[in-house]
Scaffold this active site. Structure first.
Site, short mmCIF file in Angstrom:
data_model
loop_
_atom_site.label_atom_id
_atom_site.label_comp_id
_atom_site.label_asym_id
_atom_site.label_seq_id
_atom_site.Cartn_x
_atom_site.Cartn_y
_atom_site.Cartn_z
N ASP A 198 -17.12 2.04 27.29
CA ASP A 198 -17.83 2.12 25.83
C ASP A 198 -18.84 2.82 26.05
OD1 ASP A 198 -19.11 0.49 27.55
OD2 ASP A 198 -18.75 -1.80 25.92
N LYS A 217 -19.23 -9.58 33.49
CA LYS A 217 -19.54 -10.59 32.21
C LYS A 217 -18.31 -11.96 32.02
CE LYS A 217 -18.83 -6.38 30.24
NZ LYS A 217 -18.64 -5.62 28.98
MG MG Z 1 -18.16 -3.73 23.30
#
Ligand code: MG
Ligand code: ADP
Length: 530
Positions: free
Chosen positions: A266, A231
């Site tokens: 997550d 990312k």
């Molecule tokens: Mg997140």
């Protein structure tokens, strides 16, 4: 259900920053400016961190009397739609390939694009968890800190509080120490403000569930080695290290006496958080800056497993599905974006379906249409050449424009790319957005079906024979209604009416934060009877 509402309102109450109204673009931009103060970066591009308040043009934009757009645009659009098409057979193929890649990744490490990482989370929250716990969530754009006072079966979530800090861009390219010092100091500031309904029994350290949304080779429930940054992060000195040790060292430097009881992805946090309220949750999917999914797997379906025994016979597997690449319909724009990225050839599914990239793909298409088809008149707007200048929230805002002259689309194009557009150009822009967003949503849906299919193949009836919940989270899923609809429609289309009526795709607001703190509770270092 009543308790769930309470959680939603308590978590939402402090969340002004993520409230996005699409009524006016200015409102949305203001809401977003704190949330996405940092845009992830790709390649050596420098991405504007925050545009701050965007000036709406004070004049009514002239919609040119001739609404025609150069004929040069049409062939680009036709090819784009052709290359992005996701007919049912293609979706089925993607779902099958996802299931096959999952199996190959479970068989042996490195067996497929999908890492199929063991989470060491063998027991999911039961609802009996009690006490004060913290969660720390390092995503792609922000990090969030949260505390929760858990009251067991009866009282459930007594109170939650959280704070959100955007990650300064320089830290995404800095050293590991700098990043973790920043996080630890944010945590220290937050912990200082504890009071009210939050109580720590004497003699205990505060325990943290650490949600870390990057690929980690988990070595136990509270340790894991960073495989690589994704990312747009390019922090030096973390890859190959235990991220919990990195955090502990930074907390020591801050003089902060807290301990990490659970390191969770997550997706795993989201699954745990959703399962707290609903026993039928089997899969969790994140669609935010990046994307990933995890699910509940039987231990005896993991051939590569060695030594680790789960008392429940089950464990959560983090698929790291962002790395999936099999059979995806890709365009020249995707290939060029990938080539310019810091991780060419990697995270192809993520680059096709997640929030970090959708705006950039659209920008690349519009740039070509401007250059070769005079979409915005004779000259190519200069700002449109800036990588990542168009963001996914911009696409979403444009797609909510219901006005006859598409003046929101016009304003956004003007503010972002400095172009004055006529109505036909605005319509074309919307068509491009829709094409890219439809492909992303439908492919995400196919990925979800792939996971469900794999689980069903292993034990017939377990998934489609009863209610099965897929817990969803992430800014893209939450704030882009068209994307969400394309995703859900694709799942229905692939599964057919009969099977899909048992599959519930449900948004879990801030599930991963609560989930991580629940996992800190169930993996507490102190004696507990839950
Ligand atoms: Mg997140
Ligand atoms: P992270 O993935 O960084 O943990 P989030 O789950 O909050 O954080 O997702 C943030 C991402 O969600 C943004 O980078 C953006 O791509 C996407 N997003 C946020 N708001 C919107 C919106 N209004 N419309 C579409 N996408 C959005």
């Amino acid at each position: 259900m009543a308790v769930k509402k309470e959680l939603e309102s308590s978590t939402n109450s402090g969340e002004a920053r993520t409230v996005v109204s699409t009524n006016t673009y200015r409102q949305q931009e203001e809401a977003m400016s704190t949330v996405t103060a940092t845009s992830p970066a790709v390649g050596s591009f420098c991405i504007p961190r925050s545009r701050g308040r965007i000036n709406m043009p004070r004049f009514t934009m002239t919609v040119r009397s001739s609404n025609a757009v150069s004929a040069g645009v049409a062939p680009i659009m036709t090819k784009l739609k052709h290359d992005c098409a996701t007919p049912l057979p293609l979706l089925r193929h993607v779902a099958d390939a996802m299931a096959a890649d999952m199996r190959a990744g479970l068989a042996v490490d490195g067996g497929s694009d999908l890492k199929m990482i063991l989470s060491y989370v063998d027991t999911l929250p039961t609802g009996n968890e009690k006490g004060l716990f913290y969660a720390l969530d390092l995503g792609g754009t922000n990090f969030r800190v949260l505390r929760v006072q858990l009251g067991g079966k009866e009282e459930r979530v007594i109170a939650t509080e959280f704070d959100q800090v955007s990650i300064p861009q320089e830290l995404m390219f800095g050293t590991s120490e700098e990043l973790f010092d920043f996080i630890a100091s944010g945590l220290a500031k937050f912990a200082e403000k504890e009071g009210g309904k939050f109580h720590l029994p004497p003699g205990r350290k505060r325990e943290i569930g650490f949600t870390f949304s990057f690929p980690v080779r988990q070595t136990s429930i509270d340790s894991g080695i960073l495989i690589k940054w994704t990312k747009g992060f390019a922090v030096s000195g973390t890859a190959g290290r235990d991220v919990v040790a990195c955090l502990n060292e930074a907390m020591d430097r801050q003089g902060l006496d807290m301990r990490v009881s659970a390191l969770v992805n997550d997706t795993v946090g989201t699954l745990a958080g959703a399962r707290y309220w609903d026993d039928d949750v089997m899969v969790a999917v994140i669609l935010g800056t990046g994307t990933n999914a995890c699910y509940v797997e039987r231990m005896n379906a993991i051939p590569k497993l060695q030594g680790h025994v789960s008392p429940s016979g089950r464990t959560i597997v983090n698929t790291e599905w962002g790395a999936f690449s099999n059979g995806l319909p890709l365009t020249v724009f995707d290939k060029d974006m990938d080539a310019a990225s810091i991780n060419p050839g990697e995270q192809i599914f993520e680059k096709t379906i997640s929030g970090m990239y959708l705006g950039e793909i659209v920008r690349r298409v519009l740039l070509k249409m401007a250059a070769e088809g005079a979409l915005f008149g004779e000259s190519v707007p200069e700002k449109l050449s800036t990588p990542f200048v168009l963001r996914t929230p911009d696409l979403s805002a444009m797609q909510q424009d219901n006005s006859d002259d598409l003046n929101v689309v016009g304003s956004i194009l003007y503010n972002i790319a400095g172009v004055e557009s006529n109505l036909s150009a605005r319509k074309i822009v919307l068509e491009v957005c829709d094409t890219i967003v439809m492909r992303g949503g439908r492919l995400a849906g196919a990925g979800i079906v792939g996971i469900l299919q794999k689980m069903e193949e292993d034990s017939t009836g377990l998934i489609f024979g009863k209610r099965t919940v897929v817990a969803m989270d992430g800014g893209l899923y939450e704030h882009y209604p068209q994307y969400k609809r394309y995703l859900k429609d694709a799942v229905k289309e692939i599964l057919g009416l009969e099977k899909s009526k048992n599959v519930v795709i449900e948004h879990t607001k801030d599930g991963s934060g609560i989930g991580a703190s629940l996992l800190a509770a169930s993996n507490s270092k102190y004696e507990h009877d839950f």
